[in-house]
Design a protein around this motif. Sequence first.
Motif, PDB file in Angstrom:
ATOM      1  N   GLN A  32      43.124  36.079  48.692  1.00 44.39           N
ATOM      2  CA  GLN A  32      44.463  35.503  48.817  1.00 44.39           C
ATOM      3  C   GLN A  32      44.336  34.017  49.116  1.00 44.39           C
ATOM      4  O   GLN A  32      43.275  33.539  49.519  1.00 44.39           O
ATOM      5  N   GLY A  33      45.410  33.293  48.936  1.00 43.72           N
ATOM      6  CA  GLY A  33      45.408  31.853  49.171  1.00 43.72           C
ATOM      7  C   GLY A  33      44.407  31.162  48.266  1.00 43.72           C
ATOM      8  O   GLY A  33      44.382  31.364  47.051  1.00 43.72           O
ATOM      9  N   GLU A  34      43.569  30.315  48.884  1.00 43.96           N
ATOM     10  CA  GLU A  34      42.561  29.597  48.112  1.00 43.96           C
ATOM     11  C   GLU A  34      41.470  30.524  47.589  1.00 43.96           C
ATOM     12  O   GLU A  34      40.709  30.144  46.706  1.00 43.96           O
ATOM     13  N   ASP A  35      41.392  31.709  48.168  1.00 44.22           N
ATOM     14  CA  ASP A  35      40.351  32.651  47.755  1.00 44.22           C
ATOM     15  C   ASP A  35      40.882  33.695  46.789  1.00 44.22           C
ATOM     16  O   ASP A  35      40.368  34.811  46.711  1.00 44.22           O
ATOM     17  N   GLN A  36      41.898  33.337  46.031  1.00 45.19           N
ATOM     18  CA  GLN A  36      42.429  34.294  45.071  1.00 45.19           C
ATOM     19  C   GLN A  36      41.423  34.537  43.948  1.00 45.19           C
ATOM     20  O   GLN A  36      40.469  33.777  43.758  1.00 45.19           O
ATOM     21  N   LEU A  37      41.687  35.619  43.170  1.00 42.44           N
ATOM     22  CA  LEU A  37      40.811  35.941  42.046  1.00 42.44           C
ATOM     23  C   LEU A  37      40.806  34.807  41.031  1.00 42.44           C
ATOM     24  O   LEU A  37      41.845  34.208  40.736  1.00 42.44           O
ATOM     25  N   THR A  38      39.632  34.532  40.520  1.00 43.12           N
ATOM     26  CA  THR A  38      39.474  33.543  39.465  1.00 43.12           C
ATOM     27  C   THR A  38      38.923  34.244  38.244  1.00 43.12           C
ATOM     28  O   THR A  38      37.810  34.792  38.281  1.00 43.12           O
ATOM     29  N   ASP A  39      39.731  34.275  37.171  1.00 44.44           N
ATOM     30  CA  ASP A  39      39.347  35.021  35.962  1.00 44.44           C
ATOM     31  C   ASP A  39      39.043  36.478  36.292  1.00 44.44           C
ATOM     32  O   ASP A  39      38.136  37.099  35.708  1.00 44.44           O
ATOM     33  N   GLY A  40      39.785  37.028  37.250  1.00 46.17           N
ATOM     34  CA  GLY A  40      39.603  38.421  37.613  1.00 46.17           C
ATOM     35  C   GLY A  40      38.427  38.689  38.522  1.00 46.17           C
ATOM     36  O   GLY A  40      38.110  39.857  38.776  1.00 46.17           O
ATOM     37  N   LEU A  41      37.772  37.616  39.046  1.00 44.41           N
ATOM     38  CA  LEU A  41      36.585  37.781  39.877  1.00 44.41           C
ATOM     39  C   LEU A  41      36.875  37.362  41.312  1.00 44.41           C
ATOM     40  O   LEU A  41      37.603  36.402  41.563  1.00 44.41           O
ATOM     41  N   LEU A  42      36.262  38.081  42.235  1.00 45.86           N
ATOM     42  CA  LEU A  42      36.363  37.711  43.645  1.00 45.86           C
ATOM     43  C   LEU A  42      35.545  36.452  43.909  1.00 45.86           C
ATOM     44  O   LEU A  42      34.581  36.158  43.183  1.00 45.86           O
ATOM     45  N   PRO A  43      35.859  35.697  44.962  1.00 46.17           N
ATOM     46  CA  PRO A  43      35.044  34.520  45.307  1.00 46.17           C
ATOM     47  C   PRO A  43      33.601  34.939  45.623  1.00 46.17           C
ATOM     48  O   PRO A  43      33.350  36.045  46.109  1.00 46.17           O
ATOM     49  N   GLU A  44      32.679  34.043  45.337  1.00 40.39           N
ATOM     50  CA  GLU A  44      31.269  34.352  45.585  1.00 40.39           C
ATOM     51  C   GLU A  44      31.018  34.688  47.044  1.00 40.39           C
ATOM     52  O   GLU A  44      30.233  35.594  47.363  1.00 40.39           O
ATOM     53  N   ALA A  45      31.669  33.978  47.941  1.00 42.15           N
ATOM     54  CA  ALA A  45      31.444  34.224  49.357  1.00 42.15           C
ATOM     55  C   ALA A  45      31.865  35.634  49.761  1.00 42.15           C
ATOM     56  O   ALA A  45      31.297  36.225  50.677  1.00 42.15           O
TER      57      ALA A  45
END
Length: 700
Positions: A296-309
Motif C-alpha cells: 500500500q502507499g509507496e509500496d503498492q504493486l508494480t506491474d503486479g509485483l510486490l516490492p523487493e523489500a
Amino acid sequence: MTDTGPLGDHAEEPTAGGDRPGAGQEPPAATGPERAAEEARARARARGPVSANSALTPDSGTAALVDALDTLRGRLGALHLPLDAPGVHHARTDLARAVDQLDDYLLPRLRAERAPLLVVVGGSTGAGKSTLVNSLLGEQATTPGVLRPTTRSPVLVHHPLDARWFSGDRVLPGLARTSGGGADGRALRLVASASLPQGLALLDAPDVDSVETANRELSAQLLAAADLWLFVTTAARYADAVPWDLLISAAQRHAQVAMVLDRVDPGTEEVAGDLRRLMAEHGLGEAALFVVPEAQGEDQLTDGLLPEAAVGELATWLSGLGGDPDSRARVITATRDGVVDDLVRRTDALAAAADVQHDTDARLRDAVERHHAEALRQVEAATSDGALLRGEVLARWQDFIGTGEFFRAVEEGVGKVRDAVGRFFRGRPKEAPHVEQAIAHGLESVVLDAAEQAAERTYADWRGDPAGAGLLDGLELSRTAPNLRPEVAGAVRAWQGDVLALVREQGGSRRGTARALSFGVNALGVSLMVVVFASTAGLTGLEVGIAGGTAVVAQKLLEAVFGDDAVRRLAAQAKDRLTARVDAVLRGQGARYTAQLDALGTEALHGDRLREAARAVADAARGERSLRTTGADGLTRPWSGGLLRGAGTFRPPTSPDGIPLGPGAVAGTSRAAAAAVPAKDPTRSRRPFWRRRRRQEDDA
C-alpha cells in the motif's frame, strides 16, 4: 595456503619408501566415512546379485529401500476396500494418499536424488500465492486473479538448465506436461525462468480450499509430492480449518514446512505471534515463518509485483536453498525420511482395514449361511414329523392302498402280506402316480416356504448392516428368485426318481422280488416315500391314528418285499438324498447374496502381506540411514547460483567465521515478528532445522 586434503593437519606424511606402503607394511586403517562406505560395500557383496534398482540408485542401501517400496507399492495397488465397514472412508483416503506418495514423490525422488528441490506453494483462496511467486521471480510466470480457483492446471517454474528433470516422468509422473498458457485438466504447465536458481523449482498449486473438489484433491496431491511446503496464508485467514487439516498431516509425517503470513497490515504484526503459537501447538514450532506486509502507499504493486523489500527475507532463504547442494540434500532427506516413516505407519493402518474387510465379509456370509441352514433344518423337520402325511397326500394314499384287504393281511402276518402284495401290484398300480403327485406338491410347498423365510431374514440382516446395505441397492433380494418354483419342482421330481432308483436297485439284488418289482416299482417307491415321512410327531387326534396306520402299512409292504434291514437302509438313503437335493436348492438361493461378495474378492483380503511389506520397508530404511555419512562441521557453505528477486536485501546471520548458518535460520524473526514471539531462554539458542537434524543424526 597449503591444502592438507580431507584429513587436514592430521594427515600422515609419506613413508620413506614412497607414497605406497612398503613390503610388510599394513595400509592405513580407514576411518569415519571411508569405513562406513567399505562396510556398505562388504554387505552388498555378501548379499550377492543385486536388483535392477541398483542401476538407478547411488548406493546399495537406497537400492534395497527402493526394492522394498516397489513391493509395498504392488501390494497397495492390489488392495481395495469396497465394503462400507467402520472406518473405511478414512482408510480409502489413506490408501489413495499412500499410493500418491509412492508414485508422485517417494519412488521418483529415490530414483532421482539429484533432481532439483521442489517447493510447492500452497494455501487458501486469495492468499496471494501466484503474486508471491511472480514477485520472487520478477516476472509474470503464473496468473493470479479471481479466476484462479477455477484453474485446475498447476504451474511449475524451473531454471532452464533443469528442464529435463521435469519434462519427463521422473518427477510427478502421474501428471501430463504442457508448456502452453491454456492448459486444462490435471496437466502440469512448465515455465522456464532464468530468475530461479538452478537446483530449485517452485510449483504454484491450486487452492487447498477451492470450491471445486478436483482442485482441492490436486492441491493435496501436489503438497504430498513436495520436498518443501511453502504454505501461504493471510492475517485474515490464518486460523481457517481446512488449511490446518493439511498442515497437521504434514507435521505428523515430519514434512519440511515454511509458512508465509501474507498481506499483513501495519499495526497488526501481533498476528504473527498468534500464528507462531498455533504452529507450536500443532507440531510446527520449528517451521520457518515469513511475514509479507500488505502492499500500500509507496509500496503498492508494480506491474503486479510486490516490492523487493517485502519478499527479501523469503527470497534470500530460498536462494540459499537453491544455491547450496548440502542444504537442498538435507531438506530432501528430512522430508523423504518423514514420508517413509509415515508410509509404514499408514500401511499398518491399512493392514488393519484389510482385516476389517475380511471380517465384514465373513459376517455377511455367516448371515446367509445361518438363515439358509435354518431353512434346511425346517424342511428336514417338516419331512420327518408326519406333517406331510395329511391332507391331499393322506387322501391319495388311502385311495391307493385301500383299508380292507391290506389291513387284514397286515393283521394276519407277513405271509399274508406277501400274497396281498402280488395281487395289489397286479390290480392297482395305476393309482401310484396320484400319490407321487400329492407328495411332490406337499414337498414343494414346504421347501418354498422355508426358502422364502430364509430370503426375508437374510435381507433384513444385510439391510441392517452398512456393508450389506450398500450391496443391496438395485437388487431384488428381499424375496426368492422368480424361477425358484420350477427349480424346486425339478428337485422334488429328481428326488422321487432317486427313490425309485433305490427300490429298483434293491429289488434287482434279491431273487424272488424281481417279478413283484416288474409290476410295482412305483408302488414300492411311494411306500418308501411314506416311510421317510413316517414320524407322527406334530399330528394330533384322528390324524395320528390315520398317519400311524398309513406308515405301518407302507413299512409292512416294504418289509414283505425287501426285509427289515433293507427297509431301514432304504429309508435312510432316501432321506439323505432328499436333504442333499433341498440343500442344493437353498445354497443356490444363498449364492445370490454371496455372489455379491465373491465379485468383490473381500474373502481373500488379509492384512498380513501388507504388514510384511511395511516391516521390510522399515528395515530397509534403517539400513539406508545407517549408511549415510555426515560432514564434519554442520555449517553450510556459501551458496552459488542465481538469486531470486529481492535476495540480499535481508542479510542472514553468519557464524564467527562469516559463513552463513543456512537459509531459514532466523526466518520470520524480523523486528515486527520477533516482538510478537515470547522471549526464550538465552542459553537455548535456536539452530536451523537442518543443523538440529544433523546434530540428532550425529548423536544417534
